[in-house]
Design a protein around this motif. Structure first.
Motif, PDB file in Angstrom:
ATOM      1  N   TRP A  15      -9.455  -0.638  -1.544  1.00 49.80           N
ATOM      2  CA  TRP A  15      -8.955   0.746  -1.564  1.00 49.80           C
ATOM      3  C   TRP A  15      -9.308   1.367  -2.892  1.00 49.80           C
ATOM      4  N   GLU A  28      -7.393   5.659  -0.793  1.00 45.67           N
ATOM      5  CA  GLU A  28      -8.143   5.739   0.462  1.00 45.67           C
ATOM      6  C   GLU A  28      -8.963   4.460   0.617  1.00 45.67           C
ATOM      7  N   PRO A  29      -9.235   4.049   1.898  1.00 50.72           N
ATOM      8  CA  PRO A  29      -9.930   2.774   2.102  1.00 50.72           C
ATOM      9  C   PRO A  29     -11.397   2.830   1.707  1.00 50.72           C
ATOM     10  N   LEU A  66       0.829  -1.214   0.000  1.00 54.55           N
ATOM     11  CA  LEU A  66       0.000   0.000   0.000  1.00 54.55           C
ATOM     12  C   LEU A  66       0.859   1.258   0.000  1.00 54.55           C
ATOM     13  N   ASN A  97       0.655   4.165  -2.635  1.00 54.34           N
ATOM     14  CA  ASN A  97       0.171   5.449  -2.124  1.00 54.34           C
ATOM     15  C   ASN A  97       1.172   6.584  -2.382  1.00 54.34           C
TER      16      ASN A  97
END
Ligand code: SAM
Ligand code: SF4
Ligand code: SF4
Length: 334
Positions: A239, A225-226, A215, A219
């Motif tokens: 995500w 974002e979840p 992640l 990212n």
């Protein structure tokens, strides 16, 4: 009423392994040294027939199964598998999915769609040709998998999920390029932590790239974002890209086990039920199936297998458990 196991987990998903054979030799699943020329795969006569599989699926659907995934080995190697899909699609209230290495998908996509397959997941561990060939270990080119994905898209499968097993030092360098490639494509790329399935893949914790690390890599370049779980028991953490580029999934069975929500039962090619991917022995239904057992007797037997289920292997995994004997994943399906 759903059938609950000892830990309160309902029976919801069935994975059917339709063959133990595969045309790839992914080192993390069917290493060549073990599954080479001398390995004895099941003789054809030992496989459950499509009628037997469908009968079991129908009984299981009455016991709460809502989703069936066809897997293997490589499910598209089972002759006429689309006929099985068509038979299963007659059972009301079921979502039908398949996981495939896509080697034969260009040829089969239309037939699978016509037969009533709802969803397809394609395994693809790298876009880099040399890395992919090293992982499938049969010199299979990336482009043919991409052609399979395109064919599946063209006949209407959407979204397609792409499974990428990440192994440290082998394809962790491909995480970002694969994410970039599928960003904005409408497909859902899912990173899977390398697991100690079976007893032949030489698993070591050091080879696992934790989901958190994956992640962070993504990212840093493409902020994410979840998302909420779609349903209880969903294996992937979801995500999404903040720029609207779509969704990714992380299957962190090693670093964040999800046994407490595991609603999956597995059926082997010759008719054994496994209540966990890391099981040692299955419950053989063939004596009942090939005897004169009624549907009620089979249903009772299935309930007697599910009720006492207390499996939670991933929660108790250690370097010691990793070397214990376990059924091979290519036999009972991913
Ligand atoms: N042959 C088909 C395929 O590869 O898609 C279906 C069967 S395969 C066993 C199902 C899934 O399990 C694949 O996505 C594969 O990458 C994954 N898998 C196999 N061995 C694994 C391992 N040791 N750790 C994590 N995932 C694994
Ligand atoms: Fe075959 Fe799938 Fe296992 Fe690879 S992961 S060896 S494609 S069964
Ligand atoms: Fe389910 Fe077994 Fe995997 Fe836990 S280890 S999630 S019980 S299959």
């Amino acid at each position: 009423m759903p059938l609950n196991d000892k830990l309160g987990r309902p029976l919801r998903d069935l994975r059917i392994s339709v063959t133990d054979r595969c045309n790839f030799r992914c080192e993390y699943c069917m290493p060549k040294e073990i599954f080479g020329r001398d390995y004895e795969f099941l003789p054809r006569a030992d496989l459950l027939t499509f009628e037997e599989i469908t009968r079991l699926a129908r009984i299981l659907a009455e016991q709460g199964i809502r989703k069936i995934r066809l897997t293997g080995g490589e499910p598209l190697l089972r002759s006429d598998v689309e006929i099985l899909v068509e038979m299963l699609a007659q059972i009301p209230g079921l979502e039908l999915a398949m996981t495939t290495n896509a080697s034969l998908l260009s040829r089969k996509a239309q037939a699978l769609r016509n037969a009533g397959l709802d969803r397809i997941t394609v395994s693809l561990d790298a876009l880099d040709e040399a890395t992919f060939k090293r992982m499938n270990d049969v010199d299979f080119p990336v482009q043919r998998v991409l052609d399979g994905i395109r064919a599946a898209t063209e006949v209407g499968f959407s979204p397609i999920k792409i499974n990428m097993v990440v192994k440290r030092g082998i394809n962790d360098g491909d995480i970002l390029s694969t994410a970039r490639y599928f960003h904005g494509s409408g497909h859902i790329l899912r990173f899977i932590e390398f697991m100690d399935v079976g007893a032949t893949n030489g698993w070591r914790m050091d080879d696992v790239v934790p989901a958190k690390e994956i992640l962070a890599i993504i990212n840093a370049e493409m902020p994410i974002e979840p998302l909420e779980q779609n349903y209880r028991g969903e294996v992937a953490n979801r995500w999404r890209y903040r720029d609207g580029g779509g969704e990714i999934g992380l299957i962190s069975s090693v670093t964040q086990p999800f046994c407490s929500d595991c609603t999956r039962l597995r059926l082997s090619p010759r008719g054994e039920l496994y209540t966990c991917l890391f099981g040692v022995t299955g419950h053989d239904l063939r004596p009942l199936l090939r005897g004169r057992a009624s549907d009620e007797e089979l249903a009772d037997q299935i309930a007697a297998i599910w009720h006492p289920r207390g499996d939670r292997y991933s929660e108790i995994r250690s370097s010691e458990t990793a070397s214990l004997p376990k059924v091979e994943m290519s036999y009972i399906g991913g």
